[in-house]
Design an enzyme around this catalytic site. Structure first.
Site: not given
Lengths: 484, 479, 96
Positions: A76, A151, A175
């Site tokens: 990420k 997210s 997330s």
């Protein structure tokens, strides 16, 4: 070979049935082919990946290498990666090259994982749909008109479309779990303090936790085993041994006491989604577990608590982006205040600004007690609810989200509607508990997620339950048609 | 016109003398190239986290115990949020509601010799900010973050001082204390020890505090005195001419000798303190506190009391000699060599030695004249080898040369004449040379006794033992 | 509870954000609805409940030995800096 799980790929690499270079080339090709449709990556590091793959092949040929030697992997884009752009999905860090590796990154590097790139995400991890990314939204591989969740939308979409066998992700209010549910993949958020936060760009420090999104619980266990552990650079990292998650995977579930979260079925849960979750619970019963209803009376307040605590911490964490030492700087500032205000206003998107302003408000003179302190008190009530529940049951289960993935743009106009998406996931963050989302079927053709929450440091138990479930079902092996 | 009373509270910032910073492993040395000692944590880079330096905690506890304060078993680090270029993270990590040290006191000696107790409200740990450089960069200010993250202990007094002199005495006492404790080098020029002063005035006899102004960053004892005097006078004049004091931050300008309002800090601040989620509560147990207590050195008050009792010194002399641990240690090293002469030692250390150090701008620890060497001189005074007057000459030679007292006495032939015969000879020669004066003396002009002492001393280059000379002259002059 | 335009401007200033005049009504509306939403917390009975700042109970701050471990990496760290001169980070002139 992209259809294979990380566990199979690692075994094939070790047995020299496939080389890391071959794997990396194959996945890079899939990434490239999908990028326009899915936009899962912010940065693809093909060259470094191939060089690293060659080194991994040499190590494997010599019978050396770590547990993930040669396995294609992604991070990420809020994990700092030395020499590689780390954007956090923001214009603010569009050109930021981290001079150092996050602890998670260096641990996985040491285990031999080969990074193929950095995954798209909501800006500074603030969002539930991946629509706040400066680099454009990620799309859901099951239906490109839908959001992948957020997210960690890039991580979830990439694993769902088999652009990567697994990727790191982070979870502040859901997330990891929410996008995992929306994309039909397996995600685990470990106990707060289990995985180092050093080098993970902070959103809300008391809630952020790094984890992994993978195709299966077994794969997740394999990666988490390498990520987890004490880090002297993180004061909130816990100095306790990491159990061998793989060794626990096959434990039978007979006698396991499962609590079903009453409040999660009360309001707004999609009917088809609910059926998937109920069926999953029936599978656990067949495996010998007992299922009973459990109530967490204060859990309905978890979203408002979260929307005080997380913005408060974020308003302070994001004050460092001032255009002085790194990050976006406005052109021709005429004085210091102008430099600050324009650099920050140009660098941050609307959702980040909303959260910073909310946080600034709840901490400001006259409101601190009413909002911040009050929220931290209610947080304790919620944590106590969980503690009480874990006095009675071993694991808690329920849906990960109230609905399957929604359409792009459907919720951007109203922040509150968007925030309520995390209604089932936030509790675990507030209490620091480990939690997973596991694919449990399809509601109107879209993946549904079963959420499993455990007491502190019960990752092994979570992964064990999820793995036994995945031995009985094949939801986690389904691949969206366009990427099959 | 009424009489006014000044009310002063001080916030002293002392940099703790650690090797590394409070939350990072960067060095704390002064004077390095700009930003060469600012690591990722000090720069507030994305993703980095603070970890507390153990030595900082030990030093704060040491200070707390030295002022008889309460050591908090549980203290919390908080973030003080504001934007300023020398503050890289946009917040300063400090302690707010639960500081590590609370409720202590420091005693100062006032000019009339009375002792006054000044309450210390609290002392808390925090990180220092960087430095802004405004010169030579055109339209820009340059930011050097080497100092960012240097550990500070902020020592907050009660508003219990009533004059600039009291404030200086308090600040000096804290300065002495932190150096005794070896927790701060006390270097004020380098900013290791500095203070903010909260100053207000009120009519004598009233209870209510006036509106205060905070004077920032004063880095010398002299400036503390001047800044407070200036500020108090400014406030009094303002009120007497019908104005009102506004609560504000003011900057002391040493060049102009005045305080002025700080524009950059003018707006009302809302620091939005909250517990730093990157740091956990600091817990200190009783065993730790006891261990720190046992390792405390003898503190200045106790040392001064001991000097009075053991060496028969006056309270004032004891205070002067214990102003720093180095000076006190030096004095005691001298006394060890001349145990019978503690007062003589005190006079020489406070007199000739201090004057010589002052003149050359040296510290006691500079090693110019070791305690052993000074003691060598005092031994010769005590055993009558030289007179006090000759001793000053010897001291000067010692200061300049590095030689021992004995070597100088020997080389310059300064040894006192104690041989009665030799002194008598000299007396007789002087009497023979000055018959007129002798006659006058014998006719009753007693004052001329001094003349003969002087002449004999001159003839012996000052080496005649004064006591013996007196005796012999008394015998010989009357005839 | 509705936030006034002035409140929104004040918050933006504290956070060093510049809002376009045209954006202000939208932020005002968003923030007002968020504040109303979090206002739900008022309902919770929290008398005698201590605030919870950390998710794990009982953990305390660990201490680091006082050792210098970070070398001078100024050149590397300043690669991300928008404007430097003589090793200093530059900002528009600050008047103190």
């Amino acid at each position: 070979m992209y259809r294979q799980t990380l566990t199979q790929l690692a075994a094939d690499l070790r047995a020299r049935r496939v080389s890391s270079v071959e794997l990396v080339r194959a996945f890079l090709a899939r990434i490239e082919a999908s990028q326009r449709d899915l936009n899962a990556f912010v940065t693809v590091t093909a060259e470094q990946a191939l060089a690293q793959a060659e080194a991994a092949d040499r190590a494997l040929a010599a019978g050396r290498g770590g547990a993930l030697e040669g396995v294609p992997f992604g991070h990420k884009d809020l994990f700092c990666t030395a020499g590689v752009r780390t954007t956090c999905g923001s214009r603010m860090l569009k050109q930021f090259i981290s001079p150092y590796d996050a602890t998670v990154v260096s641990r996985l590097k040491a285990a031999g994982a080969v990074m193929l790139g950095k995954l798209n995400m909501d800006e500074f991890a603030m969002g539930s749909s991946n629509e706040t990314s400066y680099f454009g939204p990620v799309r859901n591989p099951w239906n490109r008109a839908l959001v992948p969740g957020g997210s960690s939308g890039g991580s979830a979409a990439a694993v769902a479309a088999r652009l990567l066998p697994a990727a790191t992700a982070t979870d502040t209010g859901g997330s990891i779990r929410q996008p995992a549910a929306f994309c039909g993949v397996t995600g685990i958020k470990p106990t707060y303090g289990r995985v180092s936060r050093y080098g993970m760009i902070a959103f809300a420090s008391s809630l952020d936790q790094a984890g992994v999104i993978a195709a299966s619980a077994e794969d997740a266990a394999r990666v988490l085993r390498e990520m987890a552990g004490f880090d002297p650079r993180d004061s909130t990292s816990v100095d306790a041994p990491v159990p061998d998650y793989l060794a626990e995977l096959d434990q039978p579930l007979a006698g396991l006491k499962i609590g079903v979260l009453k409040e999660f079925f009360d309001t707004g849960l999609d009917a088809a989604y609910e059926r998937c979750v109920r069926e999953a619970l029936a599978v656990f019963e067949r495996l010998g577990a007992s299922v009973r209803e459990v109530s967490l009376p204060n859990i309905p307040l978890s979203v408002p608590v979260y929307y005080v605590v997380a913005p408060a911490e974020c308003s302070s964490n994001l004050a460092r982006y001032d255009g002085v030492r790194f990050g976006h700087r406005c052109a021709e500032a005429h004085d210091l205040e102008d430099l600050y205000k324009r650099s920050r206003s140009e660098g941050f998107g609307a959702e980040v600004k909303r959260r910073i302003m909310t946080g600034t408000y709840v901490l400001s003179a006259g409101y601190y007690d009413a909002y911040y302190l009050k929220a931290q008190r209610v947080r304790r009530l919620i944590a106590a609810d969980f503690a009480r529940a874990f006095g009675e049951v071993d694991l808690l289960m329920g849906p990960t989200t109230p609905t399957p993935a929604f359409e792009l743009g459907a919720k951007v106009a109203d922040p509150i509607t968007m925030y309520l998406n995390d209604i089932y996931t936030i509790g675990a963050n507030l209490a620091g508990l480990p939690a997973m989302s596991v694919p449990c079927g399809f509601a109107a053709g879209l993946p549904a997620g079963l959420q499993i929450i455990g007491p502190h440091f019960a990752e092994a138990r979570l992964l064990n339950a999820a793995h036994r479930y995945q031995r009985e079902t094949d939801w986690h092996l389904r691949i969206p048609e366009a990427y099959a | 016109m009424s009489a006014w009373e000044t009310v002063i509270g001080l916030e002293i910032h002392a940099q703790l003398a650690t090797r590394s910073k409070i939350f990072s492993g960067a060095p704390t040395a002064y004077g390095a190239a700009p930003n060469s000692q600012a690591c990722l944590v000090d720069l507030g880079y994305p993703g980095v986290l603070p970890v507390l330096n153990a030595e900082v905690v030990r030093m704060a506890v040491r200070f707390g115990l030295a002022i008889g304060a309460r050591i908090a078993r549980h203290s919390v680090f908080a973030r003080k949020n504001y934007f300023y270029p020398d503050l890289p993270k946009g917040y300063q990590i400090s302690q707010y509601e639960l500081p590590i040290v609370a409720a202590g006191a420091i005693e100062i000696v006032l000019e009339d010799g009375t002792v006054k107790r000044i309450g210390v409200t609290r002392a808390h740990l925090e990180e220092d900010a960087g430095k802004s450089l405004h010169e030579g960069l055109g339209a820009f200010t340059g930011i050097d973050l080497n100092r960012a993250g240097t550990p500070l202990i902020e020592i907050v007094s009660e508003p219990e001082m009533r004059s600039a002199k009291e404030a200086v005495a308090y600040m000096k006492k804290v300065h002495t204390l932190v150096r005794y404790l070896e927790i701060c080098d006390g270097n004020m020029q380098e900013g290791s020890f500095r203070c903010d002063a909260n100053v207000s005035v009120r009519p004598v006899g009233t209870e209510k505090f006036g509106t205060r102004a905070e004077i920032k960053n004063i880095n010398s004892f002299r400036y503390v005195e001047k800044a407070i005097q200036y500020e108090a006078a400014r406030q009094i004049e303002l009120i007497e001419s019908g104005g009102k004091v506004v609560q504000e931050t003011r900057l002391w300008d040493p060049d102009k000798g005045e305080t002025r309002s700080m524009r950059s800090k003018e707006e009302a601040n809302d620091y939005r303190y909250f517990p730093d989620p990157d740091l956990l509560p600091l817990e200190i147990d009783a065993a730790y506190i006891e261990a720190v207590r046992e390792a405390l050195p003898e503190l200045p008050d106790a040392k001064a009391a001991r000097f009075v009792a053991a060496y028969g010194l006056s309270a004032y002399d004891a205070l002067v000699l214990t102003a720093s641990r180095e000076l006190a240690d030096y004095y005691e090293a001298v006394v060890r060599a001349v145990p019978e002469q503690p007062k003589l030692a005190a006079n020489w250390v406070m007199g000739e030695l201090s004057a010589a150090l002052n003149k050359d701008g040296l510290e006691i620890g500079a090693g110019r004249l070791s305690a052993e060497r000074l003691a060598g001189l005092l031994v010769r005074i005590a055993d009558d080898t030289i007179s006090g007057k000759i001793a000053k000459e010897v001291f000067e030679a010692m200061w300049a040369s590095g030689e021992s007292a004995d070597a100088i006495i020997e080389a310059k032939g300064l040894k006192q004449i104690t041989d009665t015969g030799a002194i008598e000879q000299a007396i007789e020669a002087v009497m023979a040379k000055n018959p007129a004066q002798l006659a006058e003396f014998r006719a009753g002009k007693d004052k001329l006794f001094g003349f003969f002492v002087g002449q004999v001393m001159k003839a012996t280059q000052g080496k005649a033992n004064p006591a013996q000379l007196n005796e012999l002259l008394k015998k010989k002059l009357p005839g | 509870m509705a936030l006034t335009r002035e409140q929104v401007e004040n918050i933006a200033h504290l956070a060093r954000l510049e809002l376009e005049p045209a954006e202000i009504p939208r932020f005002q509306q968003n923030l007002s609805s968020i504040v109303e939403f979090i206002g739900e917390l008022e309902r919770a009975e929290t008398a005698g409940i201590a605030p919870m700042a950390h998710p794990l109970p009982g953990l305390t701050q660990r201490l680091r030995p006082d050792v210098v471990s970070e070398p001078d990496e100024r050149e590397l760290y300043q690669k991300n800096a928008p404007q430097v001169a003589a090793g200093l980070y530059l900002v528009p002139k600050v008047i103190e």
